[in-house]
Structures are given as structure tokens and as C-alpha cells.
Design an enzyme around this catalytic site. Sequence first.
Site, PDB file in Angstrom:
ATOM      1  N   THR A  12      13.824  46.113  60.760  1.00  0.00           N
ATOM      2  CA  THR A  12      14.817  45.159  60.903  1.00  0.00           C
ATOM      3  C   THR A  12      16.118  45.939  61.167  1.00  0.00           C
ATOM      4  OG1 THR A  12      15.544  44.829  58.652  1.00  0.00           O
ATOM      5  CG2 THR A  12      13.860  43.467  59.379  1.00  0.00           C
ATOM      6  N   GLY A  13      17.087  45.325  61.931  1.00  0.00           N
ATOM      7  CA  GLY A  13      18.190  46.087  62.192  1.00  0.00           C
ATOM      8  C   GLY A  13      17.873  47.112  63.512  1.00  0.00           C
TER       9      GLY A  13
ATOM     10  N   SER B  10      18.375  47.205  66.607  1.00  0.00           N
ATOM     11  CA  SER B  10      19.059  47.387  67.653  1.00  0.00           C
ATOM     12  C   SER B  10      20.051  48.472  68.029  1.00  0.00           C
ATOM     13  CB  SER B  10      19.355  45.919  68.223  1.00  0.00           C
ATOM     14  OG  SER B  10      20.253  45.370  67.286  1.00  0.00           O
ATOM     15  N   SER B  11      20.540  48.920  66.747  1.00  0.00           N
ATOM     16  CA  SER B  11      21.513  50.189  66.958  1.00  0.00           C
ATOM     17  C   SER B  11      21.560  50.741  65.641  1.00  0.00           C
ATOM     18  CB  SER B  11      22.922  49.338  66.794  1.00  0.00           C
ATOM     19  OG  SER B  11      23.198  48.689  65.485  1.00  0.00           O
ATOM     20  N   GLY B  12      22.330  51.748  65.559  1.00  0.00           N
ATOM     21  CA  GLY B  12      22.448  52.818  64.621  1.00  0.00           C
ATOM     22  C   GLY B  12      21.086  53.541  63.937  1.00  0.00           C
TER      23      GLY B  12
ATOM     24  N   GLY C 298      18.428  52.080  62.564  1.00  0.00           N
ATOM     25  CA  GLY C 298      17.302  51.451  62.942  1.00  0.00           C
ATOM     26  C   GLY C 298      16.799  51.681  64.121  1.00  0.00           C
TER      27      GLY C 298
ATOM     28  N   SER D  79      21.965  52.678  49.895  1.00  0.00           N
ATOM     29  CA  SER D  79      23.223  53.704  50.302  1.00  0.00           C
ATOM     30  C   SER D  79      23.474  54.549  49.226  1.00  0.00           C
ATOM     31  CB  SER D  79      24.457  52.671  50.590  1.00  0.00           C
ATOM     32  OG  SER D  79      25.527  53.516  50.909  1.00  0.00           O
TER      33      SER D  79
ATOM     34  N   TYR E 173      30.382  45.353  49.852  1.00  0.00           N
ATOM     35  CA  TYR E 173      29.143  46.113  50.428  1.00  0.00           C
ATOM     36  C   TYR E 173      28.583  46.964  49.230  1.00  0.00           C
ATOM     37  CZ  TYR E 173      26.857  49.690  53.116  1.00  0.00           C
ATOM     38  OH  TYR E 173      25.965  50.532  53.578  1.00  0.00           O
TER      39      TYR E 173
END
Length: 334
Positions: A16-17, A19-21, A23, A145, A158
Site C-alpha cells: 500500500t502507498g 505510488s510514491s516514496g 512504497g 517511524s 503524526y
Amino acid sequence: MAVKLKKLANQSVVITGGSSGIGRATAKLAAEKGARVVIASRDEVELRETVDEIRKDGGQAVYVVADVSNPEDLRRVAQTAQREFGGFDTWINDAGLSIYGRIEEVPLEDARQLFDTNYWGVVNGSTAALPHLKAHGGALINLGSIVSDRAVPLQGHYSASKHAVKAFTDALRMELEEEDAPVSVTLIKPAAINTPFPEHARNYMDKEPKLPAPVYAPEVVARAILACAEKPQRDVTVGGGGRMIAAMGNLAPRLTDKYMELAMFRAQQKDEGSRNDRDDSLYDPKRGTGRVDGDYPGHVMRRSAYTGAALHPGWALLGLLGAVALVTNARRAY
């Protein structure tokens, strides 16, 4: 039960996630290693581009447009992996974002939306993945994180969401171990990573957000994630700088508070320029931020000796023995 995991070349991996970074970096690296990849996010444009890149390089990948805050969307992701690749062996819950600003200045509806993605997205992904993983074996990998261990000011919500991810992951691991389920559960805790993370974040500060040094490349995290897809690990901190902050927080919490108060309200999390009126990804995907890398202007570390040693303690021991041998031989020469 000792959980045995397949080599990546024999795996199907859900991210999941994707599409960028982190992931996207993980999806591309997994495909390079021969894994069949299913990626999910809200941004169909960037998902399609990522899949096209993987296929162009000879890999196998499909995408599913999904919002991780919606349990039904993630069940569709699992069904797609079953239909396209016969199931999955590793499920990676990576989707997440942040809000910069003092807690009192952040509207509660924004904080709830952040938790819907960062915390409930992990819960929804895990519960969608577990029936298949418990039946067939495999790895569940959740992205926490450094702030899972040590909260930072100006990213209070966050930090709270990543604390929650850690607690959920630890509790789930114990429950699965108690019932001898053939599933490894790993928490990955990255330090500051050069992704479009600040661009995706909602901002209530007077300056644009930026990442605090030291900053690591997304591929450092991707390598750690995929190492855990092949060999079970309880948790892995990515980046020695972040591990040091977490250790300081445990050993000298008040001193660490003071350091945070001096550093994190100024240059460490704020850019020198003025605040821009811009879109973010809190409620809808922000166009044009589907890159792997962010735009951090300083030095980006491409390796983490600490993380390498944590993942491969045998290598670290060999390195230490080699260093001892060199010193010993040098002394004998004199």
C-alpha cells in the site's frame, strides 16, 4: 512456530502507498528481484506510471486504486492479488502522511483523517491480509517511524499515529505467535527519508516543512523491508541517526526534550523560505508528487551501516573481527 519465508523471486508482494516514496521504491526493487507486485494507493495516474516502469524493466506488476481508510478497498486489493498471482506472500502497509503544526492549531477533523490513513490504514491492511497469510504463511510488514519511539514537536498527531502503529503491531505479533500462526510480523522504523513526504503533508507552520538531518535515500528503507520479507525480524530501525535519537529519548528523556525544543521548532523542520499556499495529500492525492525521491537540498545518505549491521549481525561481527585483526597485525609490525 519458526516462520520460514520464501525468496523474493518466488513471492507475490502487496504494497500500500505504492505510488510514491518508500512504497514506490520498494515495489520497483521487489520487481527487480523477481517478485510479482501488487501496488495500491489513491492516485491512479502514479500507480499506472509505476506499473508501466516495472513492466518496461521486465517485471510483473498490477495496481489497485484504493483508499486504505476503507476496509472494503483493501479486501479488493487482496482479491486482486489472489486473482492475478494466486495470492500473496508478503503484505506491506506503507501508506501514510503527516501534518506539520502545533497540536492546538491543527483542526481535529484533520487529525482524524491522518489517523484514518496512518493507523486505521495499517489495521485495515493487516486484517485484509491475515486470512490468506495465516492459511498459507508469509510476512506482514508495517511501516512505523522513528517517531514510533520518540515523539517530535510540530508533528504531534503524526507521532501519535506512529506510536499507535507500533502498539498495534506488537500486540498483533504476540497474538499470532501465541496461536502458532505461520506469519512473521515486522515493524520498520525509518528515520528521515528523502521522499516527497513534506510535499504530501498538510502544513500549519509559518514556513514550508523540511526533513531533519541526517536524511537517507528511500532505497535504504526498501532494502530493509525486503530483507524482512525473506527473513523474519521483529523490528528494524532504518538509519543510525534516528536510532541515536530514540536511544537518547530512552536514556535521557528530559535532555532529549530540550534538544527537540531547541532544534525542531527552527531549522530542523522548517525551510528558510516563506510558507506557500499549496495542495497536500491529506484528503486527496496531490498531483505531481508520485516520485520516489524528494527534493531535500542537503546530503542524502545512500547506506546505513547501523541498519546493515542490524539486519546482518554476522556481517557486522566479521567486520569487527577484521578490524581487530588489522589493528593486531599493525601493532605486531611495530
